[in-house]
Design a protein around this motif. Structure first.
Motif, mmCIF file in Angstrom:
data_model
loop_
_atom_site.group_PDB
_atom_site.id
_atom_site.type_symbol
_atom_site.label_atom_id
_atom_site.label_comp_id
_atom_site.label_asym_id
_atom_site.label_seq_id
_atom_site.Cartn_x
_atom_site.Cartn_y
_atom_site.Cartn_z
ATOM 1 N N TYR A 331 0.838 -1.204 0.000
ATOM 2 C CA TYR A 331 0.000 0.000 0.000
ATOM 3 C C TYR A 331 0.871 1.251 0.000
ATOM 4 C CZ TYR A 331 -4.603 -2.139 0.787
ATOM 5 O OH TYR A 331 -5.776 -2.821 0.645
ATOM 6 N N TYR A 337 -5.072 2.310 -6.170
ATOM 7 C CA TYR A 337 -5.589 0.962 -5.949
ATOM 8 C C TYR A 337 -6.792 0.775 -6.867
ATOM 9 C CZ TYR A 337 -8.191 -2.829 -3.790
ATOM 10 O OH TYR A 337 -8.895 -3.979 -3.586
ATOM 11 N N ALA A 353 -7.328 0.510 1.542
ATOM 12 C CA ALA A 353 -6.429 1.310 0.707
ATOM 13 C C ALA A 353 -6.544 2.790 1.085
ATOM 14 C CB ALA A 353 -6.759 1.106 -0.767
#
Lengths: 434, 403
Positions: A331, A337, A353
């Protein structure tokens, strides 16, 4: 209030969003002072159980039931029923696992010289997944009869027969929680047996909790349930402090390169091929970008091949299934994302995310699209628009900045506490009615 | 004496078509959508309201008077999609009771980014008004009533405007009343007219609100509120979007009945009359200098720039479009210039506003996009194509001169 809860998986033994949802919901319930007895069809491997405290392992005829507890959840007791059920299996996979267990058992026993006709261990497992589901139900009933509680709460289809049986034996109301349906997982090619189990469970339930209006509509239109029986309770997200994850060496990725992340099971439901098709279009337009696919699943090999066939194999990296710190790291690296799901009942991953300050692009065919406004949305099949939006995030930094700022703020409003409170309201409703 | 000064803002932007990062064609605007919106609003608002105003002006023998500012981008669209609307505005102009104001032709925020572009767009608008309606505007209103001392000085220095309109925001007025003519600091010629936002918004926003304690608003009641100004003010400035009539407030709310009865109810009081802005500044002397160091506008409750310049995307898009000015002027290509100027219309930046976006409110109603992010992406894709065309044109002409 005391709840007998039936689940499939629970951290740290998870393979997807269901375990995360059960964890968040149960923890929030515990904080609200609701007592939870959580029965899980999962063998507890002590090596993983670092933050799990074992209570009283007690072998019983129906399998080994192990009680354990999480320190952070004072009102929750876990009852594990040894079983090989795992939430995202299909019957073939279950069969393979079963064969593997039998082989090991035979080897162990022949080595030990034991010449019994059937190895005793095998009685713990049934030969096919559907029998196993019912064996689990049987074990759950036996557990339930030793306990006292107000309501039964079953998560997804494998536990519906167990929930139904426990409710029938104890006379307590049944709530089934639909995190996903067979139509989400398999499109139109549904497994009839799974569909039947789902349908029976939903009809037997006193109340159904759907994770989104998208799912509620499927329940009403595909399973013949009346709308007044189905409540929508959105999932939440755990707010965790980020930024403490270790720096991940960007192996194979130049520091100037942008990273677009797919994180989830690589299965038909998650739309990996749409991700690749969009990636191809983006790569035709710009150079310095890598597409990372984190996760595993039955379409993984097909997806790797597809990337190679499209000539973008060197731009798409496959990491396999990631856990814990690795998730944090991936991440931290990501610029965007993407969740191109074909049918996503909710989708907790985009919330995570956002929690990690990563802007998200989600398909309109997801439940989470109902609650998020500061995200990019696209139809999963519209790969041109998907690529357009991916390219825009990479090309125009203020877009990323604004999405991140507002998205991170918005996600804080989605709390498990609210979900737990809404579930508690559903419990009170059914407890009055029955 | 209370004079009622009506001013209506008439504007529609050239909305962009869906334009992806992969598009290469120099067609940026959504002809179909712009045509259908233009015709829809013409039928619901412009045509019926113009007709009603003409009837009222004739009925009251010149005592009923109003003013308009019609943007250049909308007049262009009228030409293309519904030219009859221009004739009805012209008929109003011929009565001698209707004044047309000047603004930036493209309804742009150029004042904030480029003074030369700002001046060019005002002159272009004046030229168009002269050509279509035979009058030379003497009053200026800036896009969305964006105003401060510096704007007043700039307009005063052009030495062609007698007045300028602004929002009568509380923090501008302090304890003063909006119902007088004021003077901006250091301006010898230009006067300041401030919007009476309470009475204006009673018509523009609250008219059909059933929760409002004054609902339903009738012309006689509204005229009584105007009468109250007698003795403690000279002029009630009612500034609003023209689309209030028939589009924001639909016909079935009774807005047209309200408008058709209003002149009679207002004129019942012998001390009341209707004036246009330039008549107001001729008749009334300024009572005081009003100092407005910070920018005000008529948008939202904040009355500031945050609707167009409130987040990083808006600020980036605005900077990027004005950064092209040098290239555009160098290219001297009328197509490039027209496209570039249409991209300056403030609506494009309004669509990118993230304020209140989660709550879904008025910003959403006027937004052709699903989200501010989609609008920014679309705009930036168009802008980067325009930039490519400018660069191509510059290198093309460079090649010509060297050859």
């Amino acid at each position: 209030m005391k709840v007998f809860m039936l689940g499939w998986e629970f951290p740290p033994f998870i393979s997807g969003g269901l375990g995360t949802a059960c964890y968040g919901l149960t923890k929030a319930m515990s904080n609200l002072g609701i007592e939870v007895l959580f029965a899980l069809p999962k063998p507890v491997e002590a090596s993983h159980a670092t933050h799990v405290r074992m209570l009283t392992p007690k072998p019983t005829p129906s399998g080994t039931e192990i009680e354990y507890a999480y320190d952070e959840m004072r009102n929750v007791r876990f009852l594990a029923i040894e079983s090989m059920l795992s939430p995202y299996d299909v019957p073939q996979q279950y069969h393979e696992k079963f064969e593997a267990v039998i082989r090991t058992k035979r080897q162990v026993e022949s080595a030990a010289g034991g010449a019994e006709d059937q190895a005793p261990g095998i009685t713990h497992y049934a030969g096919d997944m559907f029998t196993e589901v019912h064996r689990y139900a049987n074990a759950a009933v036996k557990l339930a009869m030793e306990e006292d509680f107000d309501v039964v709460h079953a998560h997804d289809w494998m536990t519906y027969p167990a929930g139904n049986a426990v409710a029938a034996v104890t006379g307590r109301p049944l709530v089934v929680h639909v995190h996903s349906t067979e139509f989400d997982r398999s499109g139109e090619h549904v497994n009839q047996m799974i569909y039947d189990i789902e349908r029976r469970g939903m009809h037997a339930a006193d109340r159904i909790i759907a994770v989104s209006h998208l799912t509620r509509n499927i329940i009403i239109s595909r399973y013949g349930i009346t709308g007044d029986k189905v409540e929508v309770v959105y999932n939440g997200v755990e707010r965790n402090g980020n930024g403490d994850a270790a720096f991940m060496p960007r192996s194979g990725i130049g520091s100037e390169e942008k990273i677009v992340l797919f994180l989830g099971r690589i299965t038909m439901q998650k739309g990996p091929e749409y991700f690749l098709m969009a990636a191809k279009k983006v790569l035709d337009e710009m150079e310095n970008v890598k597409f990372v696919m984190a996760g595993s699943g039955d379409m993984m090999h097909r997806t790797i091949e597809m990337a190679a066939e499209m000539g973008i194999g060197h731009k798409v990296l496959f990491t396999g299934f990631l856990r814990g710190d690795d998730v944090e790291r991936v991440y931290q690296m990501a610029d965007l994302y993407v969740m191109p799901s074909v049918s996503e009942p909710f989708g907790i991953a985009p919330l995570e995310a956002l929690n990690h300050d990563v802007p998200v692009l989600i398909s309109k065919q997801s439940g989470v699209a109902e609650v998020l406004t500061h995200v990019l949305k696209v139809d999963f099949w519209d790969v041109n628009e998907m690529a357009n939006k991916i390219a825009a995030v990479l090309k125009y930094p203020p877009l990323q900045l604004t999405l991140r700022e507002h998205g991170n703020f918005e996600v804080r409003r989605l709390r498990w506490q609210d979900a737990a409170e809404r579930c508690a309201r559903v419990y009170s409703d059914v407890m009055v009615h029955v | 004496m209370s004079s009622v000064c009506f001013y209506f803002q008439v504007h529609q932007p050239f909305r962009l078509r869906h334009y992806t990062v992969f598009d290469r064609t120099p067609h940026y605007f959504d002809e179909f959508k712009n045509a259908s919106i233009c015709r829809k609003v013409a039928n619901k608002c412009y045509l019926p309201t113009n007709r009603l105003l003409l009837k009222l002006i004739r009925k009251f023998g010149g005592q009923f008077r109003v003013s308009f500012s019609v943007t250049g981008v909308l007049l262009e669209q009228f030409h293309k999609y519904c030219p009859e609307v221009i004739s009805t505005f012209d008929a109003l102009a011929q009565t001698g009771c209707v004044e047309f104001l000047a603004e930036t032709y493209y309804h742009s925020l150029s004042y904030l980014y480029s003074r030369s572009e700002f001046a060019d767009q005002i002159l272009k608008h004046i030229e168009m008004i002269e050509q279509l309606f035979g009058q030379t505007p003497r009053i200026f209103r800036n896009t969305e009533l964006i105003y401060n001392n510096d704007l007043a000085r700039t307009i005063n220095a052009m030495d062609r405007f007698d007045g300028i309109l602004a929002e009568g925001a509380d923090h501008v007025l302090a304890d003063r009343s909006p119902n007088f003519v004021y003077q901006p600091p250091d301006c010898d010629r230009t006067r300041l007219l401030l919007k009476n936002y309470r009475l204006s918004d009673d018509i523009a926003f609250r008219f059909s609100n059933r929760q409002w304690k004054e609902f339903p608003l009738m012309a006689d009641k509204f005229a009584r509120w105007i009468n109250h100004v007698n003795g403690n003010g000279n002029v009630v400035n009612l500034f609003m979007d023209y689309e209030t009539f028939g589009e924001h407030q639909w016909e079935d709310t009774g807005i047209f009945d309200f408008l058709s009865h209003l002149p009679y109810e207002v004129l019942k009081h012998p001390d009341n009359n209707f004036l246009t802005p330039s008549e107001v500044v001729e008749r009334y002397q300024p009572v005081e200098v009003v100092d407005v160091p910070h920018i005000v506008s008529w948008a939202d409750t904040e009355r500031d720039l945050s609707a167009w310049l409130g987040n990083a995307m808006q600020s980036n898009a605005l900077h990027e479009v004005y950064r092209l000015e040098g290239l555009i002027k160098q290219a001297q290509n009328e197509h490039l210039t027209a496209d570039w100027r249409r991209l300056q219309t403030s609506d494009h930046f309004y669509y990118m506003c993230t304020k209140y976006f989660s709550d879904g409110d008025v910003h959403k109603y006027f937004n052709p996009y699903d989200s501010p992010y989609d609008s920014y992406i679309n705009y930036m894709n168009v802008l980067s194509d325009l930039r490519k065309r400018c660069l191509a044109s510059a290198s093309g002409s460079a090649a010509l001169t060297s050859a």
